[in-house]
Design a protein around this motif. Structure first.
Motif, mmCIF file in Angstrom:
data_model
loop_
_atom_site.group_PDB
_atom_site.id
_atom_site.type_symbol
_atom_site.label_atom_id
_atom_site.label_comp_id
_atom_site.label_asym_id
_atom_site.label_seq_id
_atom_site.Cartn_x
_atom_site.Cartn_y
_atom_site.Cartn_z
ATOM 1 N N UNK A 231 -53.293 85.156 30.561
ATOM 2 C CA UNK A 231 -54.213 84.015 30.712
ATOM 3 C C UNK A 231 -54.258 83.064 29.518
ATOM 4 N N UNK A 232 -53.474 83.315 28.460
ATOM 5 C CA UNK A 232 -53.398 82.336 27.393
ATOM 6 C C UNK A 232 -54.034 82.757 26.084
ATOM 7 N N UNK A 233 -53.865 81.889 25.063
ATOM 8 C CA UNK A 233 -54.209 82.220 23.685
ATOM 9 C C UNK A 233 -55.690 82.402 23.411
ATOM 10 N N UNK A 234 -56.566 81.750 24.181
ATOM 11 C CA UNK A 234 -58.005 81.917 23.940
ATOM 12 C C UNK A 234 -58.419 83.369 24.089
ATOM 13 N N UNK A 235 -57.740 84.081 24.989
ATOM 14 C CA UNK A 235 -58.053 85.491 25.191
ATOM 15 C C UNK A 235 -57.796 86.293 23.907
ATOM 16 N N UNK A 236 -56.797 85.891 23.126
ATOM 17 C CA UNK A 236 -56.493 86.593 21.882
ATOM 18 C C UNK A 236 -57.629 86.433 20.880
ATOM 19 N N UNK A 237 -58.182 85.225 20.792
ATOM 20 C CA UNK A 237 -59.292 84.983 19.864
ATOM 21 C C UNK A 237 -60.522 85.797 20.256
ATOM 22 N N UNK A 238 -60.865 85.736 21.541
ATOM 23 C CA UNK A 238 -62.042 86.475 22.014
ATOM 24 C C UNK A 238 -61.821 87.975 21.863
ATOM 25 N N UNK A 239 -60.630 88.431 22.262
ATOM 26 C CA UNK A 239 -60.326 89.857 22.139
ATOM 27 C C UNK A 239 -60.305 90.318 20.693
ATOM 28 N N UNK A 240 -59.788 89.466 19.792
ATOM 29 C CA UNK A 240 -59.771 89.832 18.373
ATOM 30 C C UNK A 240 -61.173 90.018 17.811
ATOM 31 N N UNK A 241 -62.094 89.123 18.202
ATOM 32 C CA UNK A 241 -63.482 89.273 17.758
ATOM 33 C C UNK A 241 -64.101 90.549 18.319
ATOM 34 N N UNK A 242 -63.793 90.872 19.578
ATOM 35 C CA UNK A 242 -64.308 92.101 20.177
ATOM 36 C C UNK A 242 -63.816 93.322 19.414
ATOM 37 N N UNK A 243 -62.529 93.323 19.062
ATOM 38 C CA UNK A 243 -61.974 94.445 18.292
ATOM 39 C C UNK A 243 -62.648 94.535 16.926
ATOM 40 N N UNK A 244 -62.855 93.394 16.265
ATOM 41 C CA UNK A 244 -63.501 93.390 14.955
ATOM 42 C C UNK A 244 -64.916 93.965 15.037
ATOM 43 N N UNK A 245 -65.697 93.515 16.021
ATOM 44 C CA UNK A 245 -67.061 94.019 16.174
ATOM 45 C C UNK A 245 -67.054 95.517 16.489
ATOM 46 N N UNK A 246 -66.132 95.939 17.365
ATOM 47 C CA UNK A 246 -66.072 97.357 17.733
ATOM 48 C C UNK A 246 -65.693 98.221 16.534
ATOM 49 N N UNK A 247 -64.702 97.768 15.763
ATOM 50 C CA UNK A 247 -64.292 98.521 14.575
ATOM 51 C C UNK A 247 -65.431 98.618 13.561
ATOM 52 N N UNK A 248 -66.155 97.530 13.393
ATOM 53 C CA UNK A 248 -67.278 97.539 12.453
ATOM 54 C C UNK A 248 -68.360 98.511 12.916
ATOM 55 N N UNK A 249 -68.660 98.502 14.231
ATOM 56 C CA UNK A 249 -69.658 99.429 14.753
ATOM 57 C C UNK A 249 -69.234 100.873 14.635
ATOM 58 N N UNK A 250 -67.984 101.165 14.976
ATOM 59 C CA UNK A 250 -67.485 102.540 14.875
ATOM 60 C C UNK A 250 -67.425 103.000 13.423
ATOM 61 N N UNK A 251 -66.972 102.096 12.534
ATOM 62 C CA UNK A 251 -66.921 102.454 11.119
ATOM 63 C C UNK A 251 -68.298 102.728 10.545
ATOM 64 N N UNK A 252 -69.270 101.916 10.934
ATOM 65 C CA UNK A 252 -70.641 102.116 10.468
ATOM 66 C C UNK A 252 -71.200 103.435 10.981
ATOM 67 N N UNK A 253 -70.919 103.750 12.261
ATOM 68 C CA UNK A 253 -71.392 105.011 12.829
ATOM 69 C C UNK A 253 -70.748 106.197 12.122
ATOM 70 N N UNK A 254 -69.439 106.119 11.858
ATOM 71 C CA UNK A 254 -68.761 107.203 11.154
ATOM 72 C C UNK A 254 -69.356 107.402 9.763
ATOM 73 N N UNK A 255 -69.633 106.310 9.058
ATOM 74 C CA UNK A 255 -70.267 106.409 7.734
ATOM 75 C C UNK A 255 -71.651 107.036 7.846
ATOM 76 N N UNK A 256 -72.402 106.631 8.867
ATOM 77 C CA UNK A 256 -73.749 107.161 9.063
ATOM 78 C C UNK A 256 -73.710 108.662 9.342
ATOM 79 N N UNK A 257 -72.755 109.099 10.155
ATOM 80 C CA UNK A 257 -72.653 110.521 10.472
ATOM 81 C C UNK A 257 -72.280 111.341 9.248
#
Length: 350
Positions: A231-257
Motif C-alpha cells: 500500500x505504499x511508503x506511508x505504511x512504513x512511517x506509521x508501522x515504524x512508529x508502532x514498532x518504536x512505541x511497542x519496543x519502548x513499552x516492552x523495554x520499560x516492562x522488562x526493566x520494571x520486572x
C-alpha cells in the motif's frame, strides 16, 4: 496417603504420577512428613521419583505396607481423591473441591485449573479452551514433555509468520496473520504444562517471555513490511512508529520486572491495574484497555481485518494499540515499584 495398589500410586494423570501430585499438595499445605500406604510397599519408578524431586521431596519417599503400624497422630487420606492444599491443611472432607484421580475427567479438571486470572476475554473464551485441549492431548501422549518444548514450537511458528509477512504479498499477509493467532493460542500451552505437571522454572519463564516479546515485535515489523509493499511508503512511517512505541513499552516492562525481581511475568502491569481499580467506571476503563492491549485480542482482531479485506488499516491500528500500551505501561511504573514487594504482585504465575 493410602492407595489401593502400586498401579494407583504410580498412575500418571496429566503428565504426573498420582503420588507426585499428592506430595505437591501436601507440600503446599505445609505437610512434610509424608508416607504412602498400599497393600504391598510401593515401588517407585524413575518417573515418579522425578516427580518427587521436582516438588521438593526426596527422590525415594517411604512407602509402607497396609499392615504397617502407623503413629496414632497420623492422618490417613485416600490417595484416589486429590484434595486442594487448603482442604488438606484444614482437614477438609472429600467433596466438590476434590478430583477423583481414577475418574475419566481427572486430567481435564487439572488442566482446566491452569487458567490465569490475567486472561483476556479472547483468551478466556477462545484461546484457552483450545490450548487446554492441546495440553491434555500432549500430556496424555507425551507425559514427559517439557514447557520449553512448546516454547520452541511457538518460536518456530513466529519465524514462519515473519517470513510469510515479509515475502508473501497479499497471501502472505493473510497467512502471517493466521500464524500470529496460532502463536497466540499455542503460547498458552507451555504455561499450562508447567502448572499442570509442576514443571515451572525461572529459566523457562524467561525463555517464554523472550519468545513472546520477539513474536510480538516480529509481527509489528512483518506487518509494516507487508503493508508497505502492498500500500505504499506511508505504511512504513506509521508501522515504524508502532514498532518504536511497542519496543519502548516492552523495554520499560522488562526493566520494571527486573526491578521487582519478576523477570518472567509480563502480566504484572495488567494485574496492577486490576488490583488498583477493582470496581466502578475505573474498572470498566481498565478492563477495556487490558482487553485492547492483550495479544490474544489484537491477534484475532487483525486476523479478521486482514481476511475481510481491511488489512490496510492494520498499521494505523497497530500504532494506536502500541501508543495505548506504552501509556498503560508508563502509568503503572510508579505504583508497581511501590507495591513490588507485595505477595499479590510478586506471586504472579509466569
Amino acid at each position: 496417603m493410602r492407595f489401593t495398589d502400586q498401579a494407583a500410586a504410580n498412575r500418571r494423570v496429566a503428565g504426573m504420577s498420582a503420588a507426585g501430585r499428592w506430595l505437591a499438595v501436601a507440600r503446599a499445605a505445609g505437610i512434610h512428613d509424608v508416607a504412602f500406604v498400599a497393600p504391598d510397599a510401593v515401588q517407585w519408578p524413575l518417573a515418579t521419583r522425578d516427580d518427587f524431586a521436582r516438588v521438593g521431596g526426596a527422590a525415594d519417599l517411604p512407602s509402607l505396607s497396609a499392615s504397617a503400624a502407623l503413629s496414632p497422630d497420623a492422618r490417613v487420606v485416600d490417595g484416589r481423591f486429590l484434595l486442594t492444599a487448603k482442604l488438606l491443611a484444614r482437614n477438609g472432607p472429600v467433596g466438590d473441591d476434590t478430583i477423583d484421580l481414577d475418574g475419566s475427567d481427572a486430567a481435564r479438571r487439572i488442566i482446566r485449573a491452569t487458567s490465569k486470572r490475567s486472561d483476556g476475554i479472547v483468551s478466556r473464551w477462545i484461546n484457552r479452551p483450545v490450548s487446554q485441549r492441546i495440553t491434555q492431548a500432549l500430556l496424555m501422549t507425551l507425559p514427559r514433555i517439557q514447557p520449553s518444548h512448546m516454547t520452541l514450537v511457538v518460536a518456530a511458528v513466529a519465524i514462519a509468520m515473519v517470513l510469510a509477512l515479509a515475502t508473501g504479498g497479499a497471501a502472505g499477509l493473510v497467512w502471517g496473520s493466521v500464524l500470529f493467532h496460532v502463536a497466540s493460542v499455542l503460547d498458552g500451552v507451555d504455561g499450562e504444562i508447567a502448572r499442570a505437571a509442576h514443571r515451572s522454572s525461572s529459566a523457562g519463564a524467561v525463555l517464554d517471555t523472550r519468545v513472546d516479546m520477539l513474536t510480538n515485535i516480529g509481527y509489528f515489523v512483518g506487518m509494516s513490511v507487508a503493508l508497505t509493499r502492498l500500500y505504499g511508503g506511508l505504511q512504513a512511517t506509521v508501522g515504524g512508529l508502532a514498532v518504536l512505541f511497542a519496543l519502548t513499552g516492552l523495554g520499560t516492562t522488562a526493566w520494571l520486572l527486573r526491578k521487582i525481581d519478576r523477570p518472567g511475568s509480563f502480566d504484572v502491569v495488567k494485574l496492577y491495574y486490576r488490583e488498583r481499580f477493582p470496581g466502578g467506571w475505573q474498572w470498566l476503563v481498565t478492563e477495556t484497555l487490558v482487553a485492547m492491549t492483550s495479544r490474544d485480542f489484537f491477534a484475532l482482531a487483525f486476523l479478521i481485518l486482514v481476511v475481510t479485506g481491511f488489512g490496510w488499516t492494520a498499521s494505523w491500528l497497530l500504532l494506536g494499540f502500541a501508543a495505548i500500551y506504552l501509556a498503560f505501561v508508563l502509568g503503572a511504573v510508579p505504583g508497581v515499584l511501590r507495591s513490588g514487594s507485595r505477595p499479590e504482585v510478586r506471586g504472579i504465575s509466569a
